[in-house]
Motif scaffolding. Sequence first.
Motif, PDB file in Angstrom:
ATOM      1  N   ASN A   1       0.801  -1.232   0.000  1.00 27.25           N
ATOM      2  CA  ASN A   1       0.000   0.000   0.000  1.00 27.25           C
ATOM      3  C   ASN A   1       0.834   1.281   0.000  1.00 27.25           C
ATOM      4  O   ASN A   1       0.569   2.226   0.737  1.00 27.25           O
ATOM      5  N   ARG A   2       1.841   1.297  -0.869  1.00 29.16           N
ATOM      6  CA  ARG A   2       2.669   2.501  -1.030  1.00 29.16           C
ATOM      7  C   ARG A   2       2.940   2.734  -2.515  1.00 29.16           C
ATOM      8  O   ARG A   2       4.088   2.847  -2.944  1.00 29.16           O
TER       9      ARG A   2
ATOM     10  N   SER B   1       0.006  -5.418  -1.472  1.00 25.58           N
ATOM     11  CA  SER B   1      -0.981  -4.340  -1.423  1.00 25.58           C
ATOM     12  C   SER B   1      -2.370  -4.853  -1.758  1.00 25.58           C
ATOM     13  O   SER B   1      -2.553  -5.958  -2.288  1.00 25.58           O
ATOM     14  N   ASP B   2      -3.360  -4.001  -1.476  1.00 21.23           N
ATOM     15  CA  ASP B   2      -4.747  -4.346  -1.797  1.00 21.23           C
ATOM     16  C   ASP B   2      -4.987  -4.341  -3.297  1.00 21.23           C
ATOM     17  O   ASP B   2      -5.799  -5.111  -3.812  1.00 21.23           O
TER      18      ASP B   2
ATOM     19  N   GLY C   1       0.974   3.212   4.707  1.00 21.79           N
ATOM     20  CA  GLY C   1       1.199   1.826   4.327  1.00 21.79           C
ATOM     21  C   GLY C   1       2.274   1.155   5.151  1.00 21.79           C
ATOM     22  O   GLY C   1       2.501   1.487   6.312  1.00 21.79           O
TER      23      GLY C   1
END
Length: 312
Positions: free
Chosen positions: A21-22, A49-50, A225
């Motif tokens: 998430n970055r 990440s999502d 994140g």
Amino acid sequence: MLKMLEKNSLRGVSVVIPTINRAAVLVKTVRDMLNQQFDDYEILIVDQSDEINAEVLDLIKQIDQPRIRYFKANFKGLPQARNFGWRHAAKDVVLYIDDDIRTGTDLVRSHFESHIKTGADMVAGGIDEAGDKPSHLPTGSFNWWTATPIANFCATTASWCIHGKGCNFSVRRSALGTVGGLDEVLSIGAALYEESELALRLYKAGKRTWFEPSARLLHLAAPMGGCRVTKDWPRYMFGLAHNRSILIFRHLKPWHRPTALLRLLMLGLSYSRLDQSPRPLLATLRGLTAGRRAAAMSPLNAELDAIECTSC
């Protein structure tokens, strides 16, 4: 003669970048890594990440000689991502960096040449972070009385040391295989000490670590994140106590443990004062108990699944 041949026959560098998430900072990191003045290297992105990072996929399509391998992970955990990376690496040296760094064009070369020059199994790189100032303490040392890794990676003098910091260290893939990689049990909380615990196992196995300040980067410590645990002090202290207890009971001599445990309890008390409740101290005690049990077990290195993406 055999040692000299082994030193000079290393084949390239696999740069492993765990991320979660970055998206924005990751793209800048990848661009820096694509600009390295070194031929024999690859980049493995292990994305937990999502969402899939569409901009990274665009970068992969743009480069003539595919150098990036992008994996969408079906697991969570920083040591898990590091283990997945080295198990899928094609090169002999595995360089771990964070997803929120900036660096010049010689990072990969400096790590590789340090392995060749020194014969080290691990190379700890130089790190610049906001607020860091060089100290009198030996870079990459370890305080056995408190179970505390000493950083000072902003220093400029090369030396032998004990450990490296997670955002910039490299290990021979053969050495990772010898000790079984990182212990995935250390993914609890903010995954504190996961790289230190690996380094201590390498140290006990007779492997050597070299601090190379020229293998340098800027660590941005991005607030979004990642695996940070902020302001939830009971959760933070449970993870810290769990992971530090593994260091204490797996790596410290019996005469070092009383002071290390006292230091840990004092940390729990200080966070209880900050939280104005007993919850962080109680979480410290729970983490200590769970960590002591985990220390008696073999390091966890599970089968992990991910999808390699080219146009996901």
